[in-house]
Write a protein that holds these residues in place. Structure first.
Motif, PDB file in Angstrom:
ATOM      1  N   ALA A 116       0.831  -1.207   0.000  1.00 45.65           N
ATOM      2  CA  ALA A 116       0.000   0.000   0.000  1.00 45.65           C
ATOM      3  C   ALA A 116       0.865   1.256   0.000  1.00 45.65           C
ATOM      4  O   ALA A 116       0.565   2.229  -0.709  1.00 45.65           O
ATOM      5  N   GLU A 117       1.950   1.249   0.766  1.00 50.05           N
ATOM      6  CA  GLU A 117       2.874   2.384   0.787  1.00 50.05           C
ATOM      7  C   GLU A 117       3.418   2.663  -0.606  1.00 50.05           C
ATOM      8  O   GLU A 117       3.473   3.815  -1.062  1.00 50.05           O
ATOM      9  N   GLY A 118       3.823   1.605  -1.308  1.00 47.61           N
ATOM     10  CA  GLY A 118       4.354   1.784  -2.651  1.00 47.61           C
ATOM     11  C   GLY A 118       3.313   2.278  -3.640  1.00 47.61           C
ATOM     12  O   GLY A 118       3.586   3.161  -4.457  1.00 47.61           O
ATOM     13  N   LEU A 119       2.113   1.728  -3.569  1.00 48.22           N
ATOM     14  CA  LEU A 119       1.062   2.136  -4.505  1.00 48.22           C
ATOM     15  C   LEU A 119       0.626   3.573  -4.261  1.00 48.22           C
ATOM     16  O   LEU A 119       0.301   4.299  -5.210  1.00 48.22           O
ATOM     17  N   HIS A 126       0.571   6.619  -6.884  1.00 46.99           N
ATOM     18  CA  HIS A 126      -0.587   7.490  -7.117  1.00 46.99           C
ATOM     19  C   HIS A 126      -0.165   8.952  -7.113  1.00 46.99           C
ATOM     20  O   HIS A 126      -0.583   9.739  -7.967  1.00 46.99           O
ATOM     21  N   GLN A 127       0.684   9.320  -6.174  1.00 45.52           N
ATOM     22  CA  GLN A 127       1.100  10.713  -6.072  1.00 45.52           C
ATOM     23  C   GLN A 127       2.033  11.106  -7.216  1.00 45.52           C
ATOM     24  O   GLN A 127       2.015  12.243  -7.684  1.00 45.52           O
ATOM     25  N   VAL A 128       2.843  10.180  -7.666  1.00 45.46           N
ATOM     26  CA  VAL A 128       3.791  10.479  -8.734  1.00 45.46           C
ATOM     27  C   VAL A 128       3.105  10.533 -10.095  1.00 45.46           C
ATOM     28  O   VAL A 128       3.408  11.395 -10.921  1.00 45.46           O
ATOM     29  N   THR A 129       2.176   9.608 -10.346  1.00 45.65           N
ATOM     30  CA  THR A 129       1.563   9.528 -11.678  1.00 45.65           C
ATOM     31  C   THR A 129       0.224  10.236 -11.760  1.00 45.65           C
ATOM     32  O   THR A 129      -0.244  10.536 -12.857  1.00 45.65           O
ATOM     33  N   GLY A 130      -0.439  10.476 -10.629  1.00 44.06           N
ATOM     34  CA  GLY A 130      -1.767  11.048 -10.644  1.00 44.06           C
ATOM     35  C   GLY A 130      -2.838  10.080 -11.097  1.00 44.06           C
ATOM     36  O   GLY A 130      -3.985  10.483 -11.337  1.00 44.06           O
ATOM     37  N   GLU A 131      -2.518   8.786 -11.196  1.00 46.13           N
ATOM     38  CA  GLU A 131      -3.462   7.798 -11.704  1.00 46.13           C
ATOM     39  C   GLU A 131      -4.295   7.217 -10.566  1.00 46.13           C
ATOM     40  O   GLU A 131      -3.763   6.787  -9.533  1.00 46.13           O
ATOM     41  N   SER A 132      -5.586   7.140 -10.790  1.00 44.12           N
ATOM     42  CA  SER A 132      -6.498   6.669  -9.745  1.00 44.12           C
ATOM     43  C   SER A 132      -6.387   5.178  -9.482  1.00 44.12           C
ATOM     44  O   SER A 132      -6.769   4.707  -8.409  1.00 44.12           O
ATOM     45  N   ARG A 133      -5.864   4.409 -10.438  1.00 40.93           N
ATOM     46  CA  ARG A 133      -5.829   2.951 -10.260  1.00 40.93           C
ATOM     47  C   ARG A 133      -5.006   2.546  -9.046  1.00 40.93           C
ATOM     48  O   ARG A 133      -5.316   1.564  -8.374  1.00 40.93           O
ATOM     49  N   TRP A 134      -3.959   3.311  -8.747  1.00 37.35           N
ATOM     50  CA  TRP A 134      -3.123   2.966  -7.585  1.00 37.35           C
ATOM     51  C   TRP A 134      -3.867   3.258  -6.287  1.00 37.35           C
ATOM     52  O   TRP A 134      -3.749   2.510  -5.319  1.00 37.35           O
ATOM     53  N   LEU A 135      -4.623   4.324  -6.258  1.00 42.97           N
ATOM     54  CA  LEU A 135      -5.409   4.645  -5.066  1.00 42.97           C
ATOM     55  C   LEU A 135      -6.520   3.616  -4.877  1.00 42.97           C
ATOM     56  O   LEU A 135      -6.795   3.186  -3.743  1.00 42.97           O
ATOM     57  N   ASP A 136      -7.137   3.200  -5.957  1.00 47.20           N
ATOM     58  CA  ASP A 136      -8.198   2.200  -5.872  1.00 47.20           C
ATOM     59  C   ASP A 136      -7.656   0.872  -5.341  1.00 47.20           C
ATOM     60  O   ASP A 136      -8.295   0.217  -4.503  1.00 47.20           O
ATOM     61  N   ALA A 137      -6.487   0.462  -5.841  1.00 42.51           N
ATOM     62  CA  ALA A 137      -5.893  -0.797  -5.376  1.00 42.51           C
ATOM     63  C   ALA A 137      -5.538  -0.711  -3.899  1.00 42.51           C
ATOM     64  O   ALA A 137      -5.719  -1.675  -3.144  1.00 42.51           O
ATOM     65  N   THR A 138      -5.043   0.446  -3.477  1.00 43.43           N
ATOM     66  CA  THR A 138      -4.706   0.626  -2.070  1.00 43.43           C
ATOM     67  C   THR A 138      -5.948   0.510  -1.195  1.00 43.43           C
ATOM     68  O   THR A 138      -5.902  -0.095  -0.107  1.00 43.43           O
ATOM     69  N   ALA A 139      -7.040   1.070  -1.637  1.00 43.51           N
ATOM     70  CA  ALA A 139      -8.283   0.996  -0.852  1.00 43.51           C
ATOM     71  C   ALA A 139      -8.664  -0.451  -0.585  1.00 43.51           C
ATOM     72  O   ALA A 139      -9.071  -0.809   0.534  1.00 43.51           O
ATOM     73  N   GLY A 140      -8.520  -1.307  -1.600  1.00 45.23           N
ATOM     74  CA  GLY A 140      -8.836  -2.716  -1.410  1.00 45.23           C
ATOM     75  C   GLY A 140      -7.915  -3.390  -0.418  1.00 45.23           C
ATOM     76  O   GLY A 140      -8.357  -4.180   0.434  1.00 45.23           O
ATOM     77  N   LEU A 141      -6.628  -3.104  -0.499  1.00 42.12           N
ATOM     78  CA  LEU A 141      -5.672  -3.687   0.441  1.00 42.12           C
ATOM     79  C   LEU A 141      -5.982  -3.277   1.874  1.00 42.12           C
ATOM     80  O   LEU A 141      -5.943  -4.101   2.800  1.00 42.12           O
ATOM     81  N   LEU A 142      -6.277  -2.006   2.074  1.00 42.62           N
ATOM     82  CA  LEU A 142      -6.532  -1.520   3.426  1.00 42.62           C
ATOM     83  C   LEU A 142      -7.862  -2.044   3.965  1.00 42.62           C
ATOM     84  O   LEU A 142      -7.999  -2.281   5.178  1.00 42.62           O
ATOM     85  N   ASP A 143      -8.831  -2.245   3.098  1.00 45.99           N
ATOM     86  CA  ASP A 143     -10.087  -2.846   3.542  1.00 45.99           C
ATOM     87  C   ASP A 143      -9.847  -4.253   4.091  1.00 45.99           C
ATOM     88  O   ASP A 143     -10.396  -4.627   5.145  1.00 45.99           O
ATOM     89  N   LEU A 180       1.199  -0.653   8.122  1.00 50.99           N
ATOM     90  CA  LEU A 180      -0.218  -0.355   7.904  1.00 50.99           C
ATOM     91  C   LEU A 180      -0.578   1.015   8.461  1.00 50.99           C
ATOM     92  O   LEU A 180      -1.373   1.751   7.858  1.00 50.99           O
ATOM     93  N   ALA A 181      -0.004   1.386   9.610  1.00 54.27           N
ATOM     94  CA  ALA A 181      -0.275   2.716  10.163  1.00 54.27           C
ATOM     95  C   ALA A 181       0.129   3.798   9.175  1.00 54.27           C
ATOM     96  O   ALA A 181      -0.616   4.769   8.951  1.00 54.27           O
ATOM     97  N   GLY A 182       1.292   3.637   8.564  1.00 51.10           N
ATOM     98  CA  GLY A 182       1.748   4.633   7.600  1.00 51.10           C
ATOM     99  C   GLY A 182       0.866   4.709   6.371  1.00 51.10           C
ATOM    100  O   GLY A 182       0.525   5.796   5.889  1.00 51.10           O
ATOM    101  N   ALA A 183       0.492   3.554   5.832  1.00 53.89           N
ATOM    102  CA  ALA A 183      -0.355   3.548   4.645  1.00 53.89           C
ATOM    103  C   ALA A 183      -1.742   4.119   4.950  1.00 53.89           C
ATOM    104  O   ALA A 183      -2.311   4.868   4.143  1.00 53.89           O
ATOM    105  N   LEU A 184      -2.288   3.780   6.108  1.00 52.83           N
ATOM    106  CA  LEU A 184      -3.591   4.323   6.501  1.00 52.83           C
ATOM    107  C   LEU A 184      -3.536   5.842   6.626  1.00 52.83           C
ATOM    108  O   LEU A 184      -4.460   6.554   6.216  1.00 52.83           O
ATOM    109  N   LEU A 185      -2.444   6.347   7.202  1.00 54.55           N
ATOM    110  CA  LEU A 185      -2.298   7.788   7.384  1.00 54.55           C
ATOM    111  C   LEU A 185      -2.220   8.504   6.039  1.00 54.55           C
ATOM    112  O   LEU A 185      -2.878   9.533   5.820  1.00 54.55           O
TER     113      LEU A 185
END
Length: 688
Positions: free
Chosen positions: A462-465, A469-486, A528-533
């Motif tokens: 999640a940290e990497g994705l 997301h921040q580097v490319t501006g692409e939503s797919r990385w944010l969407d994938a992260t949401a699934g991992l954190l869920d 996980l704390a870092g990725a959630l933040l």
């Protein structure tokens, strides 16, 4: 004839596939066989790059006499600790509890139900044969005592896992942690404590963030001193880049030669952030060389990164890397050879073993162009030597660390190849390791292994994705992260707000592992704390921010008491205290690039940022942020309260508390032209 390990996807297990030992892989079949035969289980845990694992394999597991004793009286199980960190964790806790120390290879004797009753690490062949005989005698003649010992050990370890307490980690606790670390700092050689010395990657990241938040010069001094000492010592590969696992001495001179992906991914990020904070030329050079090492030596054809390079070459530790003066002269000629040997610390008596020396660079050469040619010649000559084996399995967590580091390196160093490698790796992990919304821990040759992902896999990926997301501006990385954190919140969460290392539906061991300490890599809980933040800052989700704060508090006692072993927890806590600082850059062209560049160079630990078109689909940070009179603009928000949009790069630099003037973003590591994919101009600094 190959044993049962021949079908494994683990290079470590495959190293033992031709042993005369009748090895079993970990699984219920092995324990059922032990029950059927009424024999103990001999559990041996190690990993492919481990020097002493190789020694014990050669001395004992390849020996017919030892194999005969093992096969007659035990069901022998071999485990790759990197594939099954859960198995390693529970039995390592038993080993350290019973013996006072741990390490690999780990050797445990278990009941057929899995309870450990005797543990240790490496045993020489004569001692191991005696131990096999003694354990057989105890199992045969003192069975009740053996079973009672196993029950007592399990009960004690289960009680230790259950004992947790929470404590908030705020600004005052972070400042005290810095003071404690200052008392442990080695002012002569950098690092903390004495030999052996391990790269304190996460502690250094915490200190960089502490300096960014408070301006404390001592914090930056500890980072710079340690980073320089490591980069100039033998632990750093002076020819090919990249760091060895640790130094056996306090001076960082003689390494344990294995090169691990997780070390190099984290150290790449540390040196990159040190360069950003201080414009330190050595830090910039080492960051680039370490990134090059990852791409050259650890990249796999499928797009991931291999776990490690071995400590040994042809059974000899350091054979590939150590030199004599005569060998250097043989490559470079008399004059250049003697000069290079002196510069690189290669002596007649040797600094390592058998009159050979590790390469060091305690001072820079007067003629940089001359030294560049020398390095190239020596590196080419070294390439003609036998090379260490590569453990080419792909570990999800470690690849997540590499994705984050390479994504940031791509934009800060202005090298598109790093960013492209990070994107390929992200695509590979999502496409191969994510099956039915659940992560697999590892893969090899593009085939996922059977082991389930653990908490660190979810957190680090999640940290990497999120960095992507921040580097490319692409939503797919944010969407994938949401699934991992869920999945993490549903399956790994504990009642005190922290996280277990394994999911609630994972294989049941005698205890459910949960280690909050940041050792070689971030603990699952702090990852996980870092990725959630970061996710909360990028999306405005209060649920994820609440979960991040709870996870930090769950590790608070450890962070306050032992900051050396809570580096990532402290780094995440710095981001929590300093942020969220959200910066959205909207627009295209040179003006947007200059604004984006200013944000890239901000060291604020609480900063998250995305650049792109206004209201880009699936990118919350860009929602409702229009252009200003048709021009590019930066929206700076602190705690979700936003300032007026800024259109001038120097004004943005001032608003962020310092960045770097656009005309000065160049120097030690070469071109820093903004790097973009899919026309999204973005930065890479995450909230953790």
């Amino acid at each position: 004839m190959p044993n049962r390990l021949a079908a494994s996807t683990s290079p470590y297990l495959l190293q033992h596939a031709d042993n005369p030992v009748d090895w079993w892989p970990w699984g219920p079949e092995a324990f059922a066989e032990a029950n059927r035969r009424d024999t103990p289980v001999l559990l041996s845990v190690g990993y492919a790059a481990c020097h002493w694992c190789h020694v014990m394999a050669h001395e004992s597991f390849s020996d017919v006499e030892v194999a005969r004793a093992m096969n007659a009286e035990f069901v022998s199980v071999k485990v790759d600790r990197e594939e099954r960190p859960d198995v390693d964790a529970v039995y390592m806790s038993a080993t350290t509890g019973m013996t006072g120390h741990g390490g690999w290879p780990m050797t445990c004797f278990l009941t057929p139900s899995g309870e450990p009753f005797f543990t240790g690490t490496y045993f020489p062949k004569p001692t191991f044969l005696q131990l096999l005989s003694a354990v057989t005698d105890a199992w045969t003649n003192r069975r009740e005592q053996v079973l009672a010992t196993g029950n007592q050990i399990v009960a004690a370890l289960q009680g230790m896992v259950a004992a947790t307490s929470v404590a908030a980690v705020g600004a005052s606790e972070l400042d005290r942690a810095e003071s404690v670390l200052a008392g442990l700092y080695d002012p002569d050689h950098g690092g903390f404590g004495s030999a052996p010395k391990f790269p304190p990657s996460m502690v250094l990241e915490f200190l960089l963030r502490q300096h960014a938040r408070t301006g404390n010069p001592r914090a930056l001094l500890m980072v710079s001193g340690t980073a320089h000492a490591m980069a100039r010592g033998g632990i750093y590969d002076q020819l090919g880049g990249g760091f060895a696992r640790y130094s056996v001495d306090a001076q960082w001179m003689v390494p344990h030669f294995e090169k691990m992906l997780y070390d190099n991914a984290q150290l790449l990020r540390v040196y990159l952030h040190l360069w950003r904070a201080s414009r330190d030329e050595l830090a910039g050079r080492v960051a680039r060389e370490t990134a090059d090492f990852l791409l050259r030596d650890l990249a796999t054809p499928e797009g991931g990164f291999a776990a490690a390079l071995d400590a040994d070459t042809e059974g000899v530790e350091g054979l590939t890397y150590a030199w004599t003066p005569a060998e250097i002269i043989g490559v470079l000629g008399e004059a250049d050879g003697r000069a290079a040997a002196g510069l690189l610390g290669v002596t007649a008596s040797g600094t390592f073993e058998h009159g050979r020396s590790t390469l060091q660079l305690r001072s820079d050469p007067d003629d940089g162009n001359w030294f560049a040619g020398i390095r190239q010649s020596l590196f080419a000559a070294r390439g003609r030597r036998a090379q260490p084996a590569r453990d080419d399995k792909v570990i999800a967590a470690w690849n997540g660390l590499a994705i984050a580091a390479l994504a940031e390196a791509g934009v800060l160093l202005g090298d598109r190849s790093y960013l492209e490698a990070a994107v390929r790796c992200g695509e590979f992990l999502i496409g191969t390791h994510l099956l039915d919304d659940r992560l697999r821990r590892s893969s090899r040759h593009g085939v996922p292994g059977a082991a389930a992902g653990v908490a660190e896999d979810y957190g680090d990926l999640a940290e990497g994705l999120l960095a992507l997301h921040q580097v490319t501006g692409e939503s797919r990385w944010l969407d994938a992260t949401a699934g991992l954190l869920d999945v993490a919140l549903a399956r790994f969460a504990s009642d005190d707000g922290g996280f277990f290392d394994t999911a609630d539906d994972a294989e049941r061991l005698f205890s459910r592992p949960r280690d909050p300490s940041d050792n070689a890599a971030p603990a699952g809980q702090s990852a996980l704390a870092g990725a959630l933040l970061t996710y909360a800052a990028l999306t405005g989700s209060p649920r994820h921010r609440t979960a991040a704060d709870a996870a930090l508090s769950a590790a608070g006692r450890l962070a306050i008491r032992e900051p050396r072993f809570a580096g990532w927890t402290l780094a995440v806590a710095e981001a929590a205290v300093a942020g969220p600082l959200q910066v959205a850059v909207v627009g295209e062209g040179q003006a947007a690039a200059e604004l984006t560049e200013q944000v890239r160079w901000s060291s604020s630990p609480g900063l998250v940022t995305v650049s792109g078109s206004p209201d880009a689909p699936g990118v919350p940070l860009l929602a409702n942020r229009p252009l200003v009179a048709g021009a590019a603009a930066a929206y700076v928000c602190r705690g979700f309260v936003c300032d007026r949009p800024i259109t001038d790069a120097e004004a943005l630099r001032s608003a962020l508390g310092g960045g770097i003037p656009a005309q000065q973003v160049s120097g030690a590591t070469g071109n820093t032209e903004p790097v973009a994919l899919n026309h999204a101009k973005t930065t890479s600094q995450t909230a953790t």
